[in-house]
Design an enzyme around this catalytic site. Structure first.
Site, PDB file in Angstrom:
ATOM      1  N   ARG A 127       0.869  -1.174   0.000  1.00 36.61           N
ATOM      2  CA  ARG A 127       0.000   0.000   0.000  1.00 36.61           C
ATOM      3  C   ARG A 127       0.905   1.223   0.000  1.00 36.61           C
ATOM      4  NH1 ARG A 127       2.608   1.593   3.713  1.00 36.61           N
ATOM      5  NH2 ARG A 127       1.146   3.271   3.918  1.00 36.61           N
ATOM      6  N   GLY A 128       0.259   2.370  -0.180  1.00 37.51           N
ATOM      7  CA  GLY A 128       1.047   3.591  -0.354  1.00 37.51           C
ATOM      8  C   GLY A 128       1.095   3.938  -1.825  1.00 37.51           C
ATOM      9  N   ALA A 129       0.777   5.180  -2.161  1.00 37.34           N
ATOM     10  CA  ALA A 129       0.602   5.537  -3.569  1.00 37.34           C
ATOM     11  C   ALA A 129       1.771   5.131  -4.471  1.00 37.34           C
ATOM     12  CB  ALA A 129       0.330   7.043  -3.673  1.00 37.34           C
ATOM     13  N   ARG A 180      -7.988  -0.031  -6.424  1.00 36.39           N
ATOM     14  CA  ARG A 180      -8.166   1.044  -5.436  1.00 36.39           C
ATOM     15  C   ARG A 180      -8.319   2.362  -6.185  1.00 36.39           C
ATOM     16  NH1 ARG A 180      -4.209   1.131  -0.420  1.00 36.39           N
ATOM     17  NH2 ARG A 180      -5.992   2.248   0.457  1.00 36.39           N
ATOM     18  N   GLN A 198      -1.722   2.040  10.223  1.00 35.26           N
ATOM     19  CA  GLN A 198      -0.459   2.027   9.474  1.00 35.26           C
ATOM     20  C   GLN A 198       0.665   2.716  10.257  1.00 35.26           C
ATOM     21  OE1 GLN A 198      -3.455   2.579   8.070  1.00 35.26           O
ATOM     22  NE2 GLN A 198      -3.442   2.401   5.840  1.00 35.26           N
ATOM     23  N   ASP A 233      -1.844  10.715  -1.352  1.00 34.45           N
ATOM     24  CA  ASP A 233      -2.219   9.738  -2.368  1.00 34.45           C
ATOM     25  C   ASP A 233      -2.625  10.400  -3.673  1.00 34.45           C
ATOM     26  OD1 ASP A 233      -2.896   8.660   0.491  1.00 34.45           O
ATOM     27  OD2 ASP A 233      -2.518   6.921  -0.794  1.00 34.45           O
ATOM     28  N   ASN A 285      -5.128  12.520   1.462  1.00 32.22           N
ATOM     29  CA  ASN A 285      -4.270  11.624   2.232  1.00 32.22           C
ATOM     30  C   ASN A 285      -5.124  10.828   3.198  1.00 32.22           C
ATOM     31  OD1 ASN A 285      -1.482  10.754   2.721  1.00 32.22           O
ATOM     32  ND2 ASN A 285      -1.730  11.677   4.750  1.00 32.22           N
ATOM     33  N   LYS A 286      -4.473   9.949   3.956  1.00 29.48           N
ATOM     34  CA  LYS A 286      -5.188   9.075   4.886  1.00 29.48           C
ATOM     35  C   LYS A 286      -6.162   9.852   5.775  1.00 29.48           C
ATOM     36  CE  LYS A 286      -4.950   5.611   4.909  1.00 29.48           C
ATOM     37  NZ  LYS A 286      -5.863   4.871   3.998  1.00 29.48           N
TER      38      LYS A 286
END
Ligand SMILES: CSC[C@H]1O[C@H](OP(=O)(O)O)[C@H](O)[C@@H]1O
Length: 367
Positions: free
Chosen positions: A53-55, A90, A203, A244, A254-255
């Site tokens: 995960r993570g852009a 996603r 995370q 992201d 973002n998150k």
């Protein structure tokens, strides 16, 4: 980055077998599991179910997924099918679309027989470019930390708050928000990191804390709701997060929870920085709140939490009543007005269209 004495990337190709290997991040920090991804469906599952995960890492993984599929079937139909399967995994991180379009743009004009070799070469290049891009982000972010360090009493660390994991585990290496931290430590600066746990998937608690531990960086884990209090009491010198998808006007997706941190930072005059590679800028979007699709994930991520039991095994436990449903938007959008600066591989931009175009003039389209 180093895991013990061994240097790792988050994704790599095993030279002996040609297999694409990843760190399956679902099991960290309790278990360090490495798995191979061998089919298009395995790549799609790994992205959708957040093994990776993570852009930037999602983008690199998608590039390798396209390459693996081209080795199996390089036809036009297969190329388009691979694009579709990976794209639907996603919706929010723009790097996924960026990498898929980059790969298809390269491969479409080629004869099918030439696609497999071209695809794996490009996937390697996407990964290598991400590493160098993040290293450069770190150097630019380092100068911000160095400036803040000059203003601190001797012996006091620069206190940095970060949200979620924008670390080397969210990229191929270095991370985006963490790269300035790693570079600062390598430059001999004294930093301390407040790590937001980052519900619901934690995370921060599971991945960023693991990274800080592995690298010997002073840090404390805090609950998401503590950040504002820490800022009110002068315990945060800067906030640095990843993203992201950032719009052409500087809005930052973002998150979930990032927006609240930005509001608290503004209210307490704490500089709020976002670290990002230019591949995370969506030049086609201006209004982040209205135009960026926000992923809604399974509410089981809210009603349950994953961790290690007393016997050392890992498990997911329910934290809410059986009848309670959750709501689980995975991201939010911080308006550009709350962002102090965007730390890119080319330098620090004001969070605005003009600020980004100064660093990326090739994006200035004819008026
Ligand atoms: C360097 S991108 C990191 C970014 O990605 C995370 O989202 P997720 O873990 O759901 O992929 C989070 O928004 C991080 O800031």
């Amino acid at each position: 980055m180093k895991v013990g004495d061994t240097a790792f990337r988050s994704i790599w190709v095993e030279s002996a077998t040609g297999e694409v290997r990843i760190i399956d991040q679902r099991w960290l920090p309790h278990e360090f599991r490495v798995v191979s991804l061998k089919t298009l469906d395995e790549f799609a599952t790994a992205i959708r179910d957040m093994w990776v995960r993570g852009a930037p890492l999602i983008g690199a993984t998608a590039a390798y997924g396209m390459a693996i599929e081209m080795a199996r079937d390089p036809s036009d139909a297969s190329l388009d099918h691979a694009w579709e399967v990976l794209h639907e995994t996603r919706p929010t991180a723009i790097n996924l679309r960026w990498a898929l379009d980059d790969m298809r743009g390269l491969l479409s004009p080629l004869a099918p027989a030439a696609r497999a070799d071209a695809a794996i070469r490009r996937a390697h290049a996407v990964a290598d470019e991400d590493v160098e891009t993040n290293r450069r982000i770190g150097l630019h972010g380092l100068e911000i930390i160095r400036e803040i360090a000059r203003s601190k009493p001797k012996g006091e660390p620069v206190n940095i708050l970060t949200h979620c994991n924008a670390g080397w585990l969210a990229t191929v290496d270095w991370g985006t928000a963490t790269s300035p931290m790693y570079q600062a430590v390598e430059a001999g600066l004294d930093i301390h990191v407040w790590v937001d746990e980052t519900r619901p998937r934690n995370q921060g608690a599971q991945l960023t804390a693991w990274e800080m531990n592995s690298h010997g960086i002073s840090h404390r884990l805090i609950v998401d709701n503590a950040g504002g209090h820490m800022m009110q009491h002068g315990q945060v010198d800067m906030v640095i997060v990843g993203t992201d998808r950032t719009t052409a006007s500087g809005d930052v997706c973002n998150k979930i929870g990032t927006y609240l941190k930005a509001l608290a930072a503004r209210d307490n005059d704490v500089p709020f920085y976002v670290a990002l590679p230019s591949s995370t800028i969506d030049w086609t979007v201006n209004d982040g709140v209205r135009e960026i699709p926000i992923e809604e994930r399974d509410d089981g991520e809210v009603t349950k939490v994953f961790g290690k039991l007393d016997d050392g095994s890992v498990a997911s436990v329910q934290i809410s009543p059986d009848g309670t449903r959750g709501a689980n938007p995975a991201f939010d959008v911080t308006p550009a007005r709350l962002v102090t600066g965007l730390i890119t591989e080319r330098g620090v931009a004001e969070a605005s269209r003009e600020g980004l175009l100064k660093l990326f003039p090739e994006r200035r389209t004819a008026a």
